[in-house]
Design an enzyme around this catalytic site. Structure first.
Site, PDB file in Angstrom:
ATOM      1  CG  ASN A 152      -0.327  -0.234   2.504  1.00 21.97           C
ATOM      2  OD1 ASN A 152       0.842  -0.621   2.574  1.00 21.97           O
ATOM      3  ND2 ASN A 152      -1.057   0.007   3.563  1.00 21.97           N
ATOM      4  CD  GLU A 249       4.880  -1.069  12.530  1.00 18.13           C
ATOM      5  OE1 GLU A 249       3.643  -1.048  12.727  1.00 18.13           O
ATOM      6  OE2 GLU A 249       5.674  -0.443  13.237  1.00 18.13           O
ATOM      7  CB  CYS A 283      -1.996  -1.093   8.423  1.00 22.07           C
ATOM      8  SG  CYS A 283      -0.917   0.324   8.698  1.00 22.07           S
ATOM      9  CD  GLU A 457       8.171   0.388  10.428  1.00 18.99           C
ATOM     10  OE1 GLU A 457       7.096   0.654   9.875  1.00 18.99           O
ATOM     11  OE2 GLU A 457       9.155  -0.100   9.833  1.00 18.99           O
TER      12      GLU A 457
HETATM   13  P1  NDP Z   1       1.130  -9.694   3.060  1.00 21.59           P
HETATM   14  O1  NDP Z   1       1.195 -10.109   4.460  1.00 21.59           O
HETATM   15  O2  NDP Z   1       0.425 -10.534   2.085  1.00 21.59           O
HETATM   16  O3  NDP Z   1       2.600  -9.480   2.481  1.00 21.59           O
HETATM   17  C1  NDP Z   1       3.547  -8.632   3.112  1.00 21.59           C
HETATM   18  C2  NDP Z   1       4.925  -8.924   2.551  1.00 21.59           C
HETATM   19  O4  NDP Z   1       5.395 -10.183   3.056  1.00 21.59           O
HETATM   20  C3  NDP Z   1       4.967  -9.050   1.040  1.00 21.59           C
HETATM   21  O5  NDP Z   1       6.178  -8.479   0.566  1.00 21.59           O
HETATM   22  C4  NDP Z   1       4.929 -10.539   0.834  1.00 21.59           C
HETATM   23  O6  NDP Z   1       5.439 -10.920  -0.407  1.00 21.59           O
HETATM   24  C5  NDP Z   1       5.809 -11.004   1.966  1.00 21.59           C
HETATM   25  N1  NDP Z   1       5.633 -12.411   2.368  1.00 21.59           N
HETATM   26  C6  NDP Z   1       4.556 -13.195   2.207  1.00 21.59           C
HETATM   27  N2  NDP Z   1       4.772 -14.417   2.763  1.00 21.59           N
HETATM   28  C7  NDP Z   1       6.021 -14.387   3.309  1.00 21.59           C
HETATM   29  C8  NDP Z   1       6.818 -15.323   4.031  1.00 21.59           C
HETATM   30  N3  NDP Z   1       6.375 -16.535   4.340  1.00 21.59           N
HETATM   31  N4  NDP Z   1       8.057 -14.939   4.430  1.00 21.59           N
HETATM   32  C9  NDP Z   1       8.513 -13.695   4.151  1.00 21.59           C
HETATM   33  N5  NDP Z   1       7.799 -12.765   3.463  1.00 21.59           N
HETATM   34  C10 NDP Z   1       6.564 -13.101   3.051  1.00 21.59           C
HETATM   35  O7  NDP Z   1       0.523  -8.213   3.113  1.00 21.59           O
HETATM   36  P2  NDP Z   1      -0.012  -7.321   1.907  1.00 21.59           P
HETATM   37  O8  NDP Z   1       1.112  -6.994   0.990  1.00 21.59           O
HETATM   38  O9  NDP Z   1      -1.243  -7.954   1.392  1.00 21.59           O
HETATM   39  O10 NDP Z   1      -0.381  -5.966   2.679  1.00 21.59           O
HETATM   40  C11 NDP Z   1      -1.550  -5.773   3.353  1.00 21.59           C
HETATM   41  C12 NDP Z   1      -1.393  -6.046   4.839  1.00 21.59           C
HETATM   42  O11 NDP Z   1      -0.332  -5.263   5.369  1.00 21.59           O
HETATM   43  C13 NDP Z   1      -2.609  -5.670   5.645  1.00 21.59           C
HETATM   44  O12 NDP Z   1      -2.901  -6.657   6.599  1.00 21.59           O
HETATM   45  C14 NDP Z   1      -2.197  -4.384   6.325  1.00 21.59           C
HETATM   46  O13 NDP Z   1      -2.908  -4.120   7.496  1.00 21.59           O
HETATM   47  C15 NDP Z   1      -0.757  -4.629   6.564  1.00 21.59           C
HETATM   48  N6  NDP Z   1      -0.069  -3.354   6.737  1.00 21.59           N
HETATM   49  C16 NDP Z   1       0.396  -3.017   7.988  1.00 21.59           C
HETATM   50  C17 NDP Z   1       0.983  -1.786   8.207  1.00 21.59           C
HETATM   51  C18 NDP Z   1       1.517  -1.410   9.555  1.00 21.59           C
HETATM   52  O14 NDP Z   1       2.375  -0.527   9.608  1.00 21.59           O
HETATM   53  N7  NDP Z   1       1.078  -2.002  10.647  1.00 21.59           N
HETATM   54  C19 NDP Z   1       1.093  -0.792   7.125  1.00 21.59           C
HETATM   55  C20 NDP Z   1       0.622  -1.272   5.856  1.00 21.59           C
HETATM   56  C21 NDP Z   1       0.047  -2.503   5.696  1.00 21.59           C
HETATM   57  P3  NDP Z   1       4.460 -10.973  -1.698  1.00 21.59           P
HETATM   58  O15 NDP Z   1       3.536  -9.830  -1.633  1.00 21.59           O
HETATM   59  O16 NDP Z   1       5.396 -10.868  -2.798  1.00 21.59           O
HETATM   60  O17 NDP Z   1       3.755 -12.270  -1.535  1.00 21.59           O
END
Ligand code: NDP
Length: 483
Positions: A152, A249, A283, A457
């Site tokens: 995002n 996060e 998020c 963070e």
């Molecule tokens: P995901 O959890 O699907 O993915 C996050 C990242 O982790 C991606 O780069 C993904 O790769 C990677 N990933 C997935 N599986 C693994 C694994 N087993 N080991 C290591 N890395 C892995 O999140 P989204 O990208 O769908 O983002 C949305 C989510 O992020 C929401 O739940 C949102 O709330 C949260 N978020 C939290 C924030 C915060 O600061 N608290 C801020 C912004 C978002 P790939 O996408 O390539 O599969």
């Protein structure tokens, strides 16, 4: 439209391609067109990135902190100069409207580089007197840190992780979400243009498996993930195997409580920002909007009018206030939640449909009469869907607001200052707002409690998450050994 970068990865100060990696197509969310093709990092590419980081980190840690900081501040200045170009790229990467990206992405990334650049030289240890002997402490870098980003805020997430890591003497290997791989490459370019030595900030592309292999590599000292709770659980567990430091996060289902003495227009503005900004893909969004019963219908009437006036359309048009969702899968997921809201008896006040035509647009949607057990009140939707719930008393709303496994954020709108602080003190959330919502300045700690995460963070708190303390005991007299 094309947004093809020079190559897929940025390693050891240069672009690197390895077309043996599986392809990653970058799709512009507003049109569905493929605008770039990248490749996943192969194990050899990941190894190069980690080796470069480990090598570069040793000299970087020995540099005068003020010199490290100067480089980050120079990078911040370049980001600000190139803000429009970076904002266009962020819009292409995510589909978020230019109206937002011009003020929220490269600018907040630059804030982090500037802030931590300034802080680099202020980190000190302490001296602990013990009579004749004494102890002093040194704040040392952790080593090689891995950053893994959600889709995002690709520029902001890369900078929020890179800035403190680099400022305090670490190196970073960053893996963006496969869905938004473009922006972090430009962050790497800019850092190097500003004078960052090669190898200190590397970007490797890939899906979850690439992230997983980074997390378990023995050269890695820390993992900072921004992502969903299910991914967080996996990454946290994998990092625990090597007893690595983590910052998590993760997601949320945050409450926003509006008392009947609140300024109605401000509260509605806060609720809209906390549900519709970035098409709801934030998020910390306040997706459970608790409205005190006496003002409920007035609130809904004005909310409906203001929501229906939101300008949706071409994200590149600066008049557009809301763009599409990130991709078809996310759009389908959000439509599924809207369907669940209808089926479980919530009242659809406005929106609820996909827009016809290209791109993954969903109308800003408001449900009223939502109850605590409905799916749309329990699960993170990550789309423009606001659930409005009624409440009567302060005590009741605090208990209901906390009745969730998440604990990322919370908000209160009221004109009674005593009540505002009393309520906030009881809310189980890492970040709270009073008469505001979703502002996350770099000066303030940001992060979650409960399932929403560990660590913080931004702010001075980040020092503790990107350094470790070494205690040095200094003996000033003879050694008193009993043998
Ligand atoms: P995901 O959890 O699907 O993915 C996050 C990242 O982790 C991606 O780069 C993904 O790769 C990677 N990933 C997935 N599986 C693994 C694994 N087993 N080991 C290591 N890395 C892995 O999140 P989204 O990208 O769908 O983002 C949305 C989510 O992020 C929401 O739940 C949102 O709330 C949260 N978020 C939290 C924030 C915060 O600061 N608290 C801020 C912004 C978002 P790939 O996408 O390539 O599969």
């Amino acid at each position: 439209m094309r947004a093809q970068p020079q190559a897929s990865h940025f390693i050891d100060g240069a672009y690197v391609e390895d077309s043996a990696g599986a392809p990653i197509d970058v799709v512009y969310a507003a049109s569905g067109e493929t605008i770039a093709r990248l490749h996943e990092a192969t194990p050899a590419v990941i190894d190069c990135a980690l080796a470069a980081a480990a090598r570069a980190q040793r000299d970087w840690a020995r540099l005068m902190p003020v010199e490290r900081g100067r480089i980050l501040q120079r990078a911040a200045a370049i980001m600000r100069e190139r803000n429009r170009e970076l904002s266009v790229l962020e819009t292409l990467d995510t589909g978020k409207p230019l109206q937002e990206t011009l003020v929220a992405d490269a600018t907040s990334g630059a804030d982090a580089l500037e802030y931590f650049g300034g802080m680099a030289a202020t980190v000190t240890g302490e001296s602990i007197p013990l009579g004749r002997d004494f102890v002093y402490t040194i704040r040392e870098p952790l080593g090689v840190c891995v950053g893994i980003g959600a889709w995002n805020y690709p520029t902001q997430i890369a900078c929020w992780k890179a800035a403190p890591a680099l400022a305090f003497g670490n190196a970073m290997v960053f893996k963006p979400s496969e869905v938004t791989p473009l922006c972090a490459l430009i962050v790497a370019e800019i850092l190097h243009e500003a004078g960052l030595p090669a190898g200190l900030f590397n970007v490797v592309q890939g899906r979850g498996a690439a992230g997983a292999s980074l997390v378990t590599d023995p050269r890695v000292a820390k993992v900072s993930l921004t992502g969903s709770v299910p991914t967080g659980r996996k990454v946290y567990a994998a990092a625990a195997e090597g007893v690595r430091h983590v910052t998590m996060e993760l997601g949320g289902k945050s409450p926003l409580i509006i008392f009947d003495d609140a300024s109605l227009e401000d509260a509605i503005g806060g609720a809209m920002l906390g549900n519709f900004y970035s098409s709801g893909q934030v998020c910390s969004n306040g997706t459970r909007v608790f409205v005190q019963r006496a003002i409920k219908e007035r609130f809904l009437e004005r909310l409906k009018a203001r929501t229906e006036a939101i300008a949706m359309g071409d994200p590149m048009d600066e008049a557009t206030q809301m763009g599409p969702l990130i991709n078809a899968a996310q759009m389908e997921k959000v439509l599924g939640y809207i369907e669940a809201g209808r089926n479980e008896g919530a009242r659809l006040v406005t929106g609820g449909a996909r827009l016809n035509g290209a791109g993954y647009y969903i109308q800003p949607t408001v449900f009223a009469d939502v109850t605590d057990t409905m799916t749309i009140a329990r699960e993170e939707i990550f789309g423009p869907v606001m659930a409005v719930l009624d409440f009567d008393t302060e005590e009741e709303v605090i208990a209901r607001a906390n009745d969730t496994e998440f604990g990322l954020s919370a908000g209160v709108f009221t004109s009674d200052l005593t009540r505002a602080h009393r309520v906030v003190s009881q809310l189980e959330a890492g970040t709270c707002w009073i008469n505001a919502y979703n502002l996350a300045p770099v000066e303030a700690p940001f992060g979650g409690s409960k399932l929403s995460g560990v660590g913080r963070e931004n702010s001075k708190a980040a020092v503790g998450h990107y350094t470790q303390i070494k205690s040095v005991y200094v003996g000033m007299g003879p050694v008193d050994a009993p043998y």
